[in-house]
Scaffold this motif. Structure first.
Motif, PDB file in Angstrom:
ATOM      1  N   ALA A 297       0.768  -1.173  -0.030  1.00  0.00           N
ATOM      2  CA  ALA A 297      -0.184   0.108  -0.072  1.00  0.00           C
ATOM      3  C   ALA A 297       0.905   1.326  -0.008  1.00  0.00           C
ATOM      4  O   ALA A 297       2.077   1.029   0.388  1.00  0.00           O
ATOM      5  CB  ALA A 297      -0.921  -0.026   1.157  1.00  0.00           C
ATOM      6  N   VAL A 300      -2.181   3.715   4.828  1.00  0.00           N
ATOM      7  CA  VAL A 300      -3.252   3.001   5.584  1.00  0.00           C
ATOM      8  C   VAL A 300      -3.719   4.140   6.592  1.00  0.00           C
ATOM      9  O   VAL A 300      -2.930   4.656   7.347  1.00  0.00           O
ATOM     10  CB  VAL A 300      -2.575   1.750   6.230  1.00  0.00           C
ATOM     11  CG1 VAL A 300      -3.898   1.026   6.903  1.00  0.00           C
ATOM     12  CG2 VAL A 300      -2.023   0.795   5.215  1.00  0.00           C
ATOM     13  N   VAL A 306      -7.178   1.278   3.161  1.00  0.00           N
ATOM     14  CA  VAL A 306      -5.888   1.016   2.477  1.00  0.00           C
ATOM     15  C   VAL A 306      -5.943   1.829   1.028  1.00  0.00           C
ATOM     16  O   VAL A 306      -6.813   1.460   0.285  1.00  0.00           O
ATOM     17  CB  VAL A 306      -5.679  -0.683   2.005  1.00  0.00           C
ATOM     18  CG1 VAL A 306      -4.397  -0.728   1.322  1.00  0.00           C
ATOM     19  CG2 VAL A 306      -5.670  -1.398   3.504  1.00  0.00           C
ATOM     20  N   ILE A 339      -1.577  -6.753   4.708  1.00  0.00           N
ATOM     21  CA  ILE A 339      -1.002  -5.523   3.891  1.00  0.00           C
ATOM     22  C   ILE A 339       0.199  -5.121   4.626  1.00  0.00           C
ATOM     23  O   ILE A 339       0.196  -4.788   5.624  1.00  0.00           O
ATOM     24  CB  ILE A 339      -2.295  -4.335   4.003  1.00  0.00           C
ATOM     25  CG1 ILE A 339      -3.310  -4.717   3.523  1.00  0.00           C
ATOM     26  CG2 ILE A 339      -1.544  -3.131   3.219  1.00  0.00           C
ATOM     27  CD1 ILE A 339      -3.420  -5.209   1.971  1.00  0.00           C
ATOM     28  N   VAL A 366     -10.365  -5.201   5.826  1.00  0.00           N
ATOM     29  CA  VAL A 366      -8.875  -5.500   6.080  1.00  0.00           C
ATOM     30  C   VAL A 366      -8.636  -6.321   7.362  1.00  0.00           C
ATOM     31  O   VAL A 366      -9.586  -6.656   8.077  1.00  0.00           O
ATOM     32  CB  VAL A 366      -8.493  -4.339   6.620  1.00  0.00           C
ATOM     33  CG1 VAL A 366      -7.017  -3.985   7.432  1.00  0.00           C
ATOM     34  CG2 VAL A 366      -8.383  -3.174   5.401  1.00  0.00           C
ATOM     35  N   ILE A 369      -2.279  -5.412   9.032  1.00  0.00           N
ATOM     36  CA  ILE A 369      -1.425  -4.436   8.712  1.00  0.00           C
ATOM     37  C   ILE A 369      -0.146  -4.489   9.268  1.00  0.00           C
ATOM     38  O   ILE A 369       0.120  -4.681  10.400  1.00  0.00           O
ATOM     39  CB  ILE A 369      -1.838  -3.036   8.867  1.00  0.00           C
ATOM     40  CG1 ILE A 369      -3.642  -2.814   8.552  1.00  0.00           C
ATOM     41  CG2 ILE A 369      -1.006  -2.035   8.090  1.00  0.00           C
ATOM     42  CD1 ILE A 369      -3.518  -3.099   7.086  1.00  0.00           C
TER      43      ILE A 369
END
Length: 410
Positions: A297, A300, A306, A339, A366, A369
């Motif tokens: 990405a 975020v 994202v 991500i 999501v 992360i």
């Protein structure tokens, strides 16, 4: 002698060419060289890893793509690339439905000893584009690997054939750095033995793959494979034994790497280069055991949204297959959607932000992360807890400012 495109290209034609390492460079170079003497036409491109297309291309060529990847950034920076915001699966399907029209198709093919043709390094939208095109020109490249799954179908016409004058485009792996290694270490903690991997192009996916040589019975079902996959297979980490489908087979839509990878996939029945409808299809992805989607990405948000497409209003990325695979991993038994991104951009700004400017993957989809500062597990969390976890994986120098922005917003 190069093919003469005079009389082949008509006014306002849409010319579709193979993308990434499947670009038929002999044909595209000839077309760009002759473009100034041809009627105005539109060029549909994907990721560009060659030096064929530049901002100095003849002004009567207009460019269009589903994203800004690789050297397509040169065209975007010059204001010459029109981006179609589309999931990769939908973009490919639109050629099959004729929503996207192709007048001329340029494709790189491999030919077996008995004359069978293969789309070789990419089994994307060019076949469906060819089915509806006025003219299809195939560059037969003796150095392109013949791949299973990408056999050229009898109902896709080929009107002209030319011999390639150079080997396929290569994309060597980027050197790893400390940040990518730290991100990889955190991401690897989320990948269990027996997982099936999806990943993209770049330093971070390469770092994550290189950190998994200790793993066992991994599988591959991805939009692409690269040289790092060869390492994992040769070390015994990838067996494709526990995927639930395609046992023993590495499945991909594109092959993006170097000669080493191309030699590995050549006539290798343990690798299948499949159509996008299969590699990215939700009905397929949901059947895979423990699918782990690894995507990147640009930003975020504190709510988990994202952004992989734009910065400061300028397109510099792509939707690509990110949302296809995030949702597929969420539907997969035991799947994870990761991500992964550096916490800080090259200019020192935070890539963890209060609010993203473009939403590529919605916060509702999501899962986890990852930055070099840790993992934020977001699935099932409320907004306040999400913000707390996201600030915790931002660079320390930006955490106070993010906390202040959060307080001001409430």
């Amino acid at each position: 002698m190069d093919l003469d495109f005079s009389g082949l290209i008509r006014e306002s034609d849409r010319v579709v060419c193979g993308q990434a390492t499947a670009e038929p460079v002999t044909l595209t170079e000839a077309l760009v060289t002759q473009a100034g003497h041809l009627p105005a036409f539109r060029m549909m491109v994907g990721p560009i890893f060659s030096d064929t297309f530049s901002a100095a291309c003849a002004p009567n060529i207009s460019f269009q793509s589903y994203g800004v990847i690789g050297n397509a950034r040169r065209l975007a920076k010059a204001g010459r690339l029109d981006v179609i915001p589309s999931n990769y699966s939908a973009f490919c399907a639109d050629f099959a439905s004729r929503r996207h029209r192709a007048d001329v198709v340029l494709v790189q093919l491999a030919e077996s000893g008995d004359g069978r043709l293969s789309a070789s390094l990419s089994n994307d939208y060019v076949i469906d584009a060819a089915r509806g095109a006025r003219i299809v020109i195939a560059e037969i490249n003796p150095d392109a690997p013949w791949t299973f799954g990408a056999e050229w179908p009898a109902d896709a016409p080929i009107h002209l054939r030319v011999a390639a004058r150079r080997p396929p485009v290569e994309l060597p792996p980027a050197p790893l750095d400390d940040v990518s290694r730290k991100i990889a270490s955190h991401a690897a903690s989320l990948i269990a033995d027996g997982s099936t991997l999806q990943f993209g192009v770049g330093r971070i996916p390469d770092a994550i793959l290189s950190s998994l040589s200790h793993a066992r019975n991994l599988g591959i079902h991805s939009g692409l494979i690269n040289d790092a996959v060869v390492d994992l297979i040769e070390r015994g980490a990838v067996t494709n034994a526990e995927k639930g489908i395609d046992a023993g087979i590495t499945v991909t839509n594109q092959v993006i790497g170097t000669k080493r990878l191309y030699r590995f996939v050549h006539e290798n029945k343990a690798v299948s280069v499949r159509l996008t409808s299969y590699t990215h299809g939700q009905n397929v992805l949901a059947r895979i055991n423990r699918l782990v989607a690894i995507n990147s990405a640009l930003q975020v948000g504190l709510d988990g949204s994202v952004n992989s497409e734009t910065l400061n209003g300028v397109a510099i990325g792509a939707i690509g297959g990110q949302l296809d695979f995030v949702r597929g991993a969420n539907a997969s038994p035991g799947g994870r959607a990761i991500i992964a991104l550096p916490a800080t951009a090259s200019d020192g700004t935070s890539r963890i932000v209060a609010n993203v400017e473009t939403v590529t993957t919605p916060r509702a989809d999501v899962d986890a992360i990852v930055t070099e500062w840790g993992v934020a597990e977001l699935r099932g969390c409320g907004l306040a807890e999400r913000a707390r976890r996201m600030i915790a994986i931002a660079a320390p120098g930006h955490r106070d400012a993010l906390s202040a922005q959060l307080r001001a917003a409430h």
